[in-house]
Design a protein around this motif. Structure first.
Motif, PDB file in Angstrom:
ATOM      1  N   LEU A   1       3.408   0.971   1.441  1.00  0.00           N
ATOM      2  CA  LEU A   1       1.894   0.532   1.371  1.00  0.00           C
ATOM      3  C   LEU A   1       0.900   0.359   1.718  1.00  0.00           C
ATOM      4  CD1 LEU A   1       3.534  -2.857   2.937  1.00  0.00           C
ATOM      5  CD2 LEU A   1       3.085  -2.501   0.955  1.00  0.00           C
ATOM      6  N   GLY A   2       1.195   2.093   2.054  1.00  0.00           N
ATOM      7  CA  GLY A   2      -0.071   2.859   2.425  1.00  0.00           C
ATOM      8  C   GLY A   2      -0.744   3.066   1.283  1.00  0.00           C
ATOM      9  N   ARG A   3       0.165   3.749   0.135  1.00  0.00           N
ATOM     10  CA  ARG A   3       0.079   5.048  -0.530  1.00  0.00           C
ATOM     11  C   ARG A   3      -0.319   3.345  -1.157  1.00  0.00           C
ATOM     12  NH1 ARG A   3       3.026   4.630  -5.116  1.00  0.00           N
ATOM     13  NH2 ARG A   3       4.769   4.799  -4.118  1.00  0.00           N
ATOM     14  N   LEU A   4      -0.660   2.644  -1.551  1.00  0.00           N
ATOM     15  CA  LEU A   4      -1.219   1.000  -2.504  1.00  0.00           C
ATOM     16  C   LEU A   4      -2.451   1.030  -1.753  1.00  0.00           C
ATOM     17  CD1 LEU A   4       1.913  -0.583  -3.485  1.00  0.00           C
ATOM     18  CD2 LEU A   4       0.142   0.765  -4.784  1.00  0.00           C
ATOM     19  N   THR A   5      -2.848   0.639  -1.114  1.00  0.00           N
ATOM     20  CA  THR A   5      -4.649   0.947  -0.212  1.00  0.00           C
ATOM     21  C   THR A   5      -4.885   1.132  -0.458  1.00  0.00           C
ATOM     22  OG1 THR A   5      -3.425   0.911   2.327  1.00  0.00           O
ATOM     23  CG2 THR A   5      -2.865  -1.468   1.307  1.00  0.00           C
ATOM     24  N   ARG A   6      -4.607   2.804  -0.555  1.00  0.00           N
ATOM     25  CA  ARG A   6      -5.391   3.580  -0.404  1.00  0.00           C
ATOM     26  C   ARG A   6      -5.682   4.342  -1.620  1.00  0.00           C
ATOM     27  NH1 ARG A   6      -1.971   5.648   4.081  1.00  0.00           N
ATOM     28  NH2 ARG A   6      -3.494   6.291   5.395  1.00  0.00           N
ATOM     29  N   ALA A   7      -5.088   3.655  -2.694  1.00  0.00           N
ATOM     30  CA  ALA A   7      -5.403   3.828  -4.020  1.00  0.00           C
ATOM     31  C   ALA A   7      -6.613   2.401  -4.443  1.00  0.00           C
ATOM     32  CB  ALA A   7      -4.451   3.132  -4.684  1.00  0.00           C
ATOM     33  N   VAL A   8      -6.732   1.018  -3.446  1.00  0.00           N
ATOM     34  CA  VAL A   8      -7.580   0.174  -3.601  1.00  0.00           C
ATOM     35  C   VAL A   8      -8.535   0.736  -3.488  1.00  0.00           C
ATOM     36  CG1 VAL A   8      -8.162  -2.266  -3.472  1.00  0.00           C
ATOM     37  CG2 VAL A   8      -5.447  -1.304  -4.529  1.00  0.00           C
ATOM     38  N   ARG A   9      -8.167   0.861  -1.254  1.00  0.00           N
ATOM     39  CA  ARG A   9     -10.132   1.308  -0.821  1.00  0.00           C
ATOM     40  C   ARG A   9      -9.819   2.672  -0.380  1.00  0.00           C
ATOM     41  NH1 ARG A   9     -12.916  -3.402   0.433  1.00  0.00           N
ATOM     42  NH2 ARG A   9     -14.134  -1.588   0.861  1.00  0.00           N
TER      43      ARG A   9
END
Lengths: 208, 208
Positions: free
Chosen positions: B148-156
């Motif tokens: 989830l951290g990897r994904l939210t970092r990619a978005v924001r």
């Protein structure tokens, strides 16, 4: 170890009543401690007797079967939670404050209520295979949803039912999930971060 | 009832290998079904044998002890979840879409994955009294938080770590709570309402 209140026999009645009350309180505390440590599966008459420093016979006298111990632990869980929430509602200066206070106190970690979270998770799992526990669980959760619905309605009387239900179930689920996950990984779920997640969801009542 | 693949002896090797694979698959399906219905507590060699229509001896041959059955159910749970999430990430057209797809699929009800939710809750409770299961649980949850951290970092990419962790733990906890509570009260937690609660929390990445 909690000691069972044992006085010599032959005292006057008032003292004996006090002894019996003390004994029940000791067994109650032992039941709670065992449930928190070993879960409902490990909640046995023998374990409670060991914890309370009593004979199993004495435990059997108050709780004739394992199901009585489980029912007692469940009763303690519900009674404590309801008393805490009622008090917070009564003290709150406004509906918005009551909603916040009630929701934040559903989180166990910030108030060192991890024992409660462990007993709760254990009941959840027991409900899978036991219809009576499932029924208790459903009633308890519906009562919480009714309380949250009453509070959000007081804060946002302009919202429709669907909006209230969406927020109520969201708050119940978020706090449930935070409690369950932080039992096993307090480091990944710091208490302050949990409160912040709840506050963000509560912020929905201030929108529009 | 799932039938254990029993062929007469004396076939050629290819057929025998196929039989053994079929037998393992049958036992695996039976293990999963028993865990979903009765929880980890009720996951016994006898129950799996009954479900698979085998002798207990045959089950013992593959899973010598209850702990092997539990480990197998746990392995199935993790393998299925990881495969589903990897596929969704691979198919997504953008980081925002990947984040949404992964998070929504953590919800079991909208994809009729209630069996999975029951097995998961049962593991949670088992972890209270079992250090090995607690360790597995912690590793599994940390892997989810990392994803989830990897994904939210990619978005924001503009957010700081604290903001990413707050949203990641919030999403993990909200979906966890919705899964656990809706097992026992599907009526109060309709699938569409669950998705809406998750979408609202995901909406945080579109703010500022």
């Amino acid at each position: 170890m909690i000691r069972c209140g044992g006085r010599p026999r032959g005292r006057i009645d008032v003292a004996r009543t006090r002894d019996i009350d003390k004994q029940r309180a000791d067994l109650s505390a032992a039941t709670w401690a065992v449930a928190a440590e070993r879960g409902i599966t490990g909640l046995t008459v023998r374990a409670v007797a060991e914890r309370a420093g009593c004979t199993t016979g004495l435990v059997f006298h108050t709780f004739p079967a394992k199901r009585d111990l489980v029912a007692h632990a469940r009763e303690l869980l519900l009674r404590r939670a309801a008393a805490r929430l009622d008090a917070l509602e009564a003290e709150a200066a406004s509906p918005r404050e009551a909603l916040r206070a009630v929701t934040v106190t559903l989180l166990t970690a910030p108030r060192s209520g991890e024992d409660e979270a462990r007993v709760w998770v254990s009941f959840l799992a027991a409900a899978i295979a036991d219809a009576t526990i499932a029924e208790h669980h459903l009633r308890g959760n519906r009562a919480l949803l009714a309380r949250l619905g009453r509070l959000t309605r007081a804060v946002r009387p302009d919202w429709d039912d669907a909006r209230h239900e969406q927020l109520g179930t969201g708050l119940a689920a978020l706090t449930e999930g935070l409690n369950a996950l932080s039992i096993f990984d307090a480091e990944s779920y710091p208490a302050a971060q949990q409160v912040e997640a709840v506050e963000r969801m509560l912020g929905q009542v201030d929108e529009d």
